[in-house]
Design a protein around this motif. Structure first.
Motif, short mmCIF file in Angstrom:
data_model
loop_
_atom_site.label_atom_id
_atom_site.label_comp_id
_atom_site.label_asym_id
_atom_site.label_seq_id
_atom_site.Cartn_x
_atom_site.Cartn_y
_atom_site.Cartn_z
N ILE A 6 0.69 -1.20 0.19
CA ILE A 6 -0.13 -0.02 -0.20
C ILE A 6 0.92 1.36 -0.31
N GLN A 7 1.86 1.45 0.98
CA GLN A 7 2.71 2.60 0.77
C GLN A 7 3.46 2.67 -0.41
N ARG A 8 4.30 1.71 -1.39
CA ARG A 8 4.44 1.34 -2.94
C ARG A 8 3.86 2.26 -3.82
N LEU A 9 2.77 1.83 -3.24
CA LEU A 9 1.30 2.07 -3.80
C LEU A 9 0.95 3.70 -4.15
N GLN A 10 1.18 4.00 -3.19
CA GLN A 10 0.59 5.07 -3.23
C GLN A 10 1.29 6.13 -3.29
N SER A 11 3.36 6.10 -3.47
CA SER A 11 4.12 7.06 -3.10
C SER A 11 3.69 7.13 -5.12
N GLY A 13 0.63 7.30 -6.40
CA GLY A 13 -0.14 8.04 -6.61
C GLY A 13 -1.34 7.51 -7.17
N LYS A 15 -4.38 5.75 -5.67
CA LYS A 15 -5.41 5.73 -4.24
C LYS A 15 -6.31 5.04 -4.74
N ARG A 16 -6.46 4.15 -5.92
CA ARG A 16 -8.37 3.31 -4.98
C ARG A 16 -8.06 1.86 -6.27
#
Length: 188
Positions: A6-11, A13, A15-16
């Motif tokens: 989740i942290q890597r995905l958020q980096s 951008g 969000k869904r």
């Protein structure tokens, strides 16, 4: 580790929940039809999903793709990651809803096997090497038909039994491919 994914995905951008395409915006990756397919899904559920495209942006397709994204007001919904490390690619595979690879031409289609090995269901072309690599372990679509692509993407988000079936077949299919086997067959 879900938290790290989740942290890597958020980096990036993200969000869904998202559909993943690996290979960039090259002409053979069929980005215009993929974006049209994604647009059809977005019309029905505007804020539910994103589309993540991994790889270098090819200048040949860039203007067509950017024009389509602007026209459909999808700049916040489509993420172009650029080149990613192998580790980040693994995170992207493990966080996605499915791999959507409606290529017009592939030499082999390594992302299809990588996705299957990660337990990710695959939507890919019924032409060129993609269909041969995927076999019956993916949903095969007409890459020139964005409605067909969108329908397959939607089916994998709505039909849990189909999703499980495609994942199971994909995991078995991925076992047929390995670098050791490739090297052995090349030597032969």
């Amino acid at each position: 580790d879900k938290k790290l994914i989740i942290q890597r995905l958020q980096s990036f951008g993200i969000k869904r929940p998202y559909f993943l395409c690996v290979g960039g915006a090259h002409w053979n990756e069929n980005s215009p039809h993929l974006i049209q397919a994604y647009s059809r899904i977005k019309e029905k559920e505007p804020l539910r999903y994103q589309l993540v495209m991994v790889g270098k942006k090819d200048w040949f397709g860039k203007s067509l793709i950017i024009d389509e994204i602007k026209k459909k007001n999808m700049a916040e919904d489509i993420v172009f990651t650029g080149y990613v490390s192998e580790q980040d690619l693994a995170y992207l595979y493990n966080g996605a809803l499915c791999l959507v690879q409606p290529s017009l031409w592939e030499g082999f289609g390594l992302p299809i096997i990588e996705a299957m090995a990660c337990g990710l269901p695959v939507v890919t072309s019924n032409i060129s090497a993609s269909g041969e690599v995927a076999g019956e372990a993916a949903i095969l679509v007409d890459p020139y038909n964005s409605e067909d692509i969108a329908s397959a993407m939607s089916r994998l988000t709505q039909d849990e039994d189909l999703r499980k079936q495609i994942i199971s077949k994909g995991l078995e299919r991925a076992k047929l491919f390995s670098w050791e086997k490739t090297a052995s067959q090349t030597l032969s």
